[in-house]
Design a protein around this motif. Structure first.
Motif, PDB file in Angstrom:
ATOM      1  N   PRO A 133     -17.238-135.703 -42.566  1.00  0.00           N
ATOM      2  CA  PRO A 133     -17.950-134.428 -42.791  1.00  0.00           C
ATOM      3  C   PRO A 133     -18.979-134.160 -41.710  1.00  0.00           C
ATOM      4  O   PRO A 133     -19.190-133.008 -41.335  1.00  0.00           O
ATOM      5  N   ASP A 134     -19.603-135.224 -41.197  1.00  0.00           N
ATOM      6  CA  ASP A 134     -20.640-135.000 -40.178  1.00  0.00           C
ATOM      7  C   ASP A 134     -20.052-134.544 -38.851  1.00  0.00           C
ATOM      8  O   ASP A 134     -20.734-133.912 -38.055  1.00  0.00           O
ATOM      9  N   SER A 135     -18.751-134.868 -38.578  1.00  0.00           N
ATOM     10  CA  SER A 135     -18.170-134.504 -37.296  1.00  0.00           C
ATOM     11  C   SER A 135     -17.859-133.022 -37.192  1.00  0.00           C
ATOM     12  O   SER A 135     -17.651-132.509 -36.115  1.00  0.00           O
ATOM     13  N   LEU A 136     -17.784-132.308 -38.344  1.00  0.00           N
ATOM     14  CA  LEU A 136     -17.466-130.882 -38.325  1.00  0.00           C
ATOM     15  C   LEU A 136     -18.694-130.015 -38.493  1.00  0.00           C
ATOM     16  O   LEU A 136     -18.596-128.796 -38.442  1.00  0.00           O
ATOM     17  N   ASN A 137     -19.844-130.611 -38.712  1.00  0.00           N
ATOM     18  CA  ASN A 137     -21.046-129.799 -38.927  1.00  0.00           C
ATOM     19  C   ASN A 137     -21.550-129.247 -37.598  1.00  0.00           C
ATOM     20  O   ASN A 137     -21.811-129.985 -36.663  1.00  0.00           O
ATOM     21  N   GLY A 138     -21.697-127.933 -37.511  1.00  0.00           N
ATOM     22  CA  GLY A 138     -22.276-127.287 -36.336  1.00  0.00           C
ATOM     23  C   GLY A 138     -21.369-127.222 -35.140  1.00  0.00           C
ATOM     24  O   GLY A 138     -21.840-127.014 -34.036  1.00  0.00           O
ATOM     25  N   HIS A 139     -20.029-127.404 -35.288  1.00  0.00           N
ATOM     26  CA  HIS A 139     -19.125-127.320 -34.167  1.00  0.00           C
ATOM     27  C   HIS A 139     -18.867-125.867 -33.812  1.00  0.00           C
ATOM     28  O   HIS A 139     -18.373-125.092 -34.630  1.00  0.00           O
ATOM     29  N   ASN A 140     -19.206-125.456 -32.607  1.00  0.00           N
ATOM     30  CA  ASN A 140     -18.945-124.111 -32.100  1.00  0.00           C
ATOM     31  C   ASN A 140     -18.776-124.188 -30.585  1.00  0.00           C
ATOM     32  O   ASN A 140     -18.719-125.273 -30.012  1.00  0.00           O
ATOM     33  N   ILE A 141     -18.698-123.023 -29.952  1.00  0.00           N
ATOM     34  CA  ILE A 141     -18.463-122.986 -28.507  1.00  0.00           C
ATOM     35  C   ILE A 141     -19.614-123.629 -27.738  1.00  0.00           C
ATOM     36  O   ILE A 141     -19.422-124.386 -26.791  1.00  0.00           O
ATOM     37  N   GLU A 142     -20.856-123.314 -28.177  1.00  0.00           N
ATOM     38  CA  GLU A 142     -22.014-123.861 -27.472  1.00  0.00           C
ATOM     39  C   GLU A 142     -22.027-125.374 -27.538  1.00  0.00           C
ATOM     40  O   GLU A 142     -22.265-126.057 -26.530  1.00  0.00           O
ATOM     41  N   ASN A 143     -21.760-125.931 -28.722  1.00  0.00           N
ATOM     42  CA  ASN A 143     -21.728-127.384 -28.852  1.00  0.00           C
ATOM     43  C   ASN A 143     -20.572-127.991 -28.058  1.00  0.00           C
ATOM     44  O   ASN A 143     -20.675-129.095 -27.512  1.00  0.00           O
ATOM     45  N   GLY A 144     -19.443-127.268 -28.006  1.00  0.00           N
ATOM     46  CA  GLY A 144     -18.311-127.749 -27.224  1.00  0.00           C
ATOM     47  C   GLY A 144     -18.659-127.851 -25.736  1.00  0.00           C
ATOM     48  O   GLY A 144     -18.284-128.819 -25.065  1.00  0.00           O
ATOM     49  N   GLU A 145     -19.367-126.871 -25.223  1.00  0.00           N
ATOM     50  CA  GLU A 145     -19.778-126.918 -23.823  1.00  0.00           C
ATOM     51  C   GLU A 145     -20.739-128.071 -23.576  1.00  0.00           C
ATOM     52  O   GLU A 145     -20.663-128.741 -22.539  1.00  0.00           O
ATOM     53  N   LYS A 146     -21.639-128.317 -24.550  1.00  0.00           N
ATOM     54  CA  LYS A 146     -22.565-129.439 -24.404  1.00  0.00           C
ATOM     55  C   LYS A 146     -21.820-130.769 -24.395  1.00  0.00           C
ATOM     56  O   LYS A 146     -22.129-131.676 -23.625  1.00  0.00           O
ATOM     57  N   ILE A 147     -20.793-130.876 -25.266  1.00  0.00           N
ATOM     58  CA  ILE A 147     -20.011-132.111 -25.324  1.00  0.00           C
ATOM     59  C   ILE A 147     -19.279-132.344 -24.001  1.00  0.00           C
ATOM     60  O   ILE A 147     -19.253-133.454 -23.456  1.00  0.00           O
ATOM     61  N   PHE A 148     -18.684-131.271 -23.476  1.00  0.00           N
ATOM     62  CA  PHE A 148     -17.949-131.401 -22.229  1.00  0.00           C
ATOM     63  C   PHE A 148     -18.886-131.770 -21.084  1.00  0.00           C
ATOM     64  O   PHE A 148     -18.549-132.601 -20.220  1.00  0.00           O
ATOM     65  N   GLN A 149     -20.059-131.171 -21.047  1.00  0.00           N
ATOM     66  CA  GLN A 149     -21.024-131.505 -20.004  1.00  0.00           C
ATOM     67  C   GLN A 149     -21.482-132.961 -20.133  1.00  0.00           C
ATOM     68  O   GLN A 149     -21.683-133.656 -19.130  1.00  0.00           O
ATOM     69  N   TYR A 150     -21.632-133.417 -21.376  1.00  0.00           N
ATOM     70  CA  TYR A 150     -21.998-134.818 -21.596  1.00  0.00           C
ATOM     71  C   TYR A 150     -20.905-135.750 -21.077  1.00  0.00           C
ATOM     72  O   TYR A 150     -21.189-136.784 -20.457  1.00  0.00           O
ATOM     73  N   LEU A 151     -19.634-135.363 -21.299  1.00  0.00           N
ATOM     74  CA  LEU A 151     -18.531-136.190 -20.795  1.00  0.00           C
ATOM     75  C   LEU A 151     -18.536-136.240 -19.275  1.00  0.00           C
ATOM     76  O   LEU A 151     -18.283-137.290 -18.668  1.00  0.00           O
ATOM     77  N   ILE A 152     -18.815-135.108 -18.624  1.00  0.00           N
ATOM     78  CA  ILE A 152     -18.859-135.079 -17.155  1.00  0.00           C
ATOM     79  C   ILE A 152     -19.980-135.976 -16.638  1.00  0.00           C
ATOM     80  O   ILE A 152     -19.799-136.761 -15.695  1.00  0.00           O
ATOM     81  N   ASP A 153     -21.167-135.851 -17.248  1.00  0.00           N
ATOM     82  CA  ASP A 153     -22.293-136.679 -16.820  1.00  0.00           C
ATOM     83  C   ASP A 153     -22.006-138.162 -17.031  1.00  0.00           C
ATOM     84  O   ASP A 153     -22.351-139.006 -16.180  1.00  0.00           O
ATOM     85  N   TYR A 154     -21.386-138.476 -18.167  1.00  0.00           N
ATOM     86  CA  TYR A 154     -21.059-139.874 -18.438  1.00  0.00           C
ATOM     87  C   TYR A 154     -20.053-140.406 -17.424  1.00  0.00           C
ATOM     88  O   TYR A 154     -20.173-141.542 -16.938  1.00  0.00           O
ATOM     89  N   ASN A 155     -19.075-139.569 -17.074  1.00  0.00           N
ATOM     90  CA  ASN A 155     -18.076-139.990 -16.089  1.00  0.00           C
ATOM     91  C   ASN A 155     -18.728-140.240 -14.720  1.00  0.00           C
ATOM     92  O   ASN A 155     -18.377-141.198 -14.015  1.00  0.00           O
ATOM     93  N   LYS A 156     -19.680-139.393 -14.346  1.00  0.00           N
ATOM     94  CA  LYS A 156     -20.375-139.585 -13.069  1.00  0.00           C
ATOM     95  C   LYS A 156     -21.187-140.870 -13.072  1.00  0.00           C
ATOM     96  O   LYS A 156     -21.225-141.603 -12.072  1.00  0.00           O
ATOM     97  N   ARG A 157     -21.848-141.141 -14.196  1.00  0.00           N
ATOM     98  CA  ARG A 157     -22.628-142.377 -14.273  1.00  0.00           C
ATOM     99  C   ARG A 157     -21.721-143.601 -14.162  1.00  0.00           C
ATOM    100  O   ARG A 157     -22.066-144.580 -13.493  1.00  0.00           O
ATOM    101  N   ARG A 158     -20.583-143.545 -14.827  1.00  0.00           N
ATOM    102  CA  ARG A 158     -19.659-144.675 -14.767  1.00  0.00           C
ATOM    103  C   ARG A 158     -19.107-144.865 -13.349  1.00  0.00           C
ATOM    104  O   ARG A 158     -18.983-145.994 -12.864  1.00  0.00           O
ATOM    105  N   GLU A 159     -18.757-143.771 -12.667  1.00  0.00           N
ATOM    106  CA  GLU A 159     -18.286-143.872 -11.292  1.00  0.00           C
ATOM    107  C   GLU A 159     -19.356-144.454 -10.375  1.00  0.00           C
ATOM    108  O   GLU A 159     -19.052-145.254  -9.476  1.00  0.00           O
TER     109      GLU A 159
END
Length: 550
Positions: A133-159
């Motif tokens: 239930p917690d994974s679906l709370n507040g999911h929208n376009i804005e949160n999706g963009e934040k998640i994607f940006q977090y993935l990009i930043d994480y990938n850069k840190r790992r590289e």
């Protein structure tokens, strides 16, 4: 000893020497007024000054507020940790029981659409499939963009972590070193060791390049270095401050609405183009933004007035030159007409001559004539001993031939005269031949070889060449005849003559003013004027002249 400081009394404004720091009493020696040296009011006998008391109360209130905010922060952190622990345990349980490891690769331009589809699918299927239930709370376009940006930043840190933990090869010095000792550029991804990049940046500074002009050292890479990368590489605060100052100055100089104060050299934002007033915010100096002098109230700046006068003067000079050019052109046209009429008169009075040449020999003959004309126009003379062409480009009249080591005196002549062929002398030989060939064909006409000449030619040709003669018979039959009744024909015939040898009849070109001609085919020596054979120079002393102008 008591520490003494001076205080100023507000009643008579006289300096008063105060006592120790724990004693607030101050007595004026001039007006005998007793006052508190902290609040400057009439002296009060309380142990603590009312001003100090007020400051203490404000500090206590601020401390209580900070304690309250700290307690709220700790409670919020505890609640957040509890929520994350619950979500993490549920995700780990699901991962260990039902999920199989997999990964996907998506394009950088498709994150929003993919996340939107995933979130929409989760909402549609949430009744039939069990989700947290917690994974679906507040999911929208804005949160999706934040998640994607977090993935990009994480990938850069790992590289970056992988890059620092591996061995890397510097592209400049080719040394192998840990990635931790290298600097990788953010914009292009190229990396170099710190000493090489530091030397490159300093050398680029010395060449006057900074800011966006400071590019990556890699060939054909036009990406500029970031200021943080330059600061990290230099590790020199003084040099980096110089870099920032020069970059700022370069940026301000490239702005059209920025002028520099002539007094303090500070940047000043100028007004509209029709307003010459500029006021420096630092030294308050008012000046004209065009001439940089003290501001003047004239409608036109003296500098603009001077420029206008120079433009008018230049325009008058151009008009004068244009008038002189027109007069010169008119004079030249008149002289050309007179010269043309004189040439026509000379053509009418000279003896009729004509030559017949093969069509295949036309280009070579015209090329020899142009070469002779160029030699005469450039003032070339021949060595008296080896007859090599020599050009004089300066100095005295004493000449030394480097071919035969013969010393002679350069014969001083008048300026080279121009003929009708001189305008055809251009840079490219092909253009020269084609241009004069066009004029040549206008006055020349084709003739056929007589039958008795054909028979003589066939007798002279051997049997081995009979087959080639048959193939080239049509070309050999074509000949061109030109006489001296035209301007171009007269100029050509004045330079050429036929060899007097009946078995040769080669057409030779007179290169210089020397009338002693040697046939280029049979090597027979003859006179250009009378076409008689010449063996000694005595012929020119008795009958003909040795040198005559063309």
């Amino acid at each position: 000893m008591r520490k003494k400081t001076k205080k100023f009394l507000f009643r008579c404004q006289s300096p008063v020497i105060s006592g120790p720091d724990d004693d607030n009493l101050a007595i004026c020696d001039q007006c005998r007024h007793t006052f508190c040296k902290k609040c400057y009011e009439t002296f009060h006998s309380q142990t603590m000054c009312p001003r100090d008391y007020l400051i203490e109360q404000m500090k206590l209130q601020e401390q209580k507020e900070l304690q309250r905010l700290q307690q709220e922060k700790e409670a919020a952190l505890a609640q957040l940790i509890k929520t994350k622990a619950h979500t993490k345990s549920w995700n780990e349980q699901k991962k260990n029981t039902t999920q199989r490891y997999h990964h996907i690769v998506i394009k950088l331009s498709e994150p929003n659409s993919l996340l939107q589809e995933i979130l929409t699918t989760e909402r549609i299927n949430s009744d039939g499939i069990q989700f947290c239930p917690d994974s679906l709370n507040g999911h929208n376009i804005e949160n999706g963009e934040k998640i994607f940006q977090y993935l990009i930043d994480y990938n850069k840190r790992r590289e970056e972590e992988v890059f620092q933990n591996q061995l890397q090869t510097c592209s400049i010095c080719t040394d192998i070193m840990p990635g931790l000792d290298c600097i990788r550029l953010h914009r292009c991804g190229h990396f170099y060791c710190r000493p090489c990049l530091n030397h490159y940046i300093r050398m680029t500074f010395d060449n006057g390049k900074f800011g966006e002009n400071l590019h990556c050292p890699q060939d054909h890479c036009k990406q500029a270095l970031l200021p943080t990368e330059i600061k990290q590489t230099l590790q020199n605060e003084e040099l980096y401050e110089k870099y920032e100052r020069l970059t700022l100055q370069h940026g301000l100089e490239s702005m059209k609405d920025i002028v520099w104060c002539p007094r303090c050299q500070s940047p000043v934002i100028s007004g509209p183009d029709d307003d010459n007033l500029a006021i420096c915010d630092r030294c308050r100096y008012t000046f004209c933004k065009k001439c940089y002098e003290t501001f003047h109230s004239q409608a036109m700046c003296p500098k603009d007035y001077l420029i206008e006068q120079m433009k008018l003067q230049k325009q008058k000079e151009l008009e004068r030159l244009q008038r002189e050019k027109e007069v010169a052109l008119a004079q030249l046209t008149k002289s050309k007409g007179h010269k043309k009429s004189s040439n026509e008169q000379n053509i009418a009075t000279q003896r009729y001559r004509k030559i017949i040449i093969k069509l295949s020999e036309q280009n070579s003959l015209l090329q020899e004539i142009l070469t002779a004309e160029r030699i005469n126009s450039q003032g070339i003379q021949y060595c008296p001993q080896c007859h090599i062409a020599i050009e004089k480009n300066g100095g005295c009249s004493h000449m030394h031939c480097t071919r035969c080591n013969f010393d002679f005196t350069w014969q001083t002549t008048q300026e080279p005269t121009t003929t009708i062929i001189t305008p055809y002398l251009e840079d490219e030989d092909f253009t020269e031949v084609e241009s004069i060939k066009e004029e040549f064909n206008k006055v020349a006409y084709l003739v056929e070889t007589p039958l008795h000449e054909k028979a003589e030619q066939n007798e002279e040709i051997s049997s081995d060449q009979a087959h080639e003669q048959e193939q080239e018979e049509n070309d050999e039959d074509l000949k061109i005849s030109i006489d001296n009744k035209s301007v171009i024909g007269s100029a050509i015939l004045n330079r050429v003559t036929k060899c007097p040898n009946k078995s040769c009849k080669k057409i030779n070109v007179k290169i210089t003013q020397d009338n002693w001609i040697i046939c280029s085919a049979c090597m027979k020596q003859f006179c250009f004027l009378c076409r008689c054979g010449v063996k000694t120079p005595e012929h020119f002393g008795k009958k003909c002249l040795r040198t005559t102008p063309v």
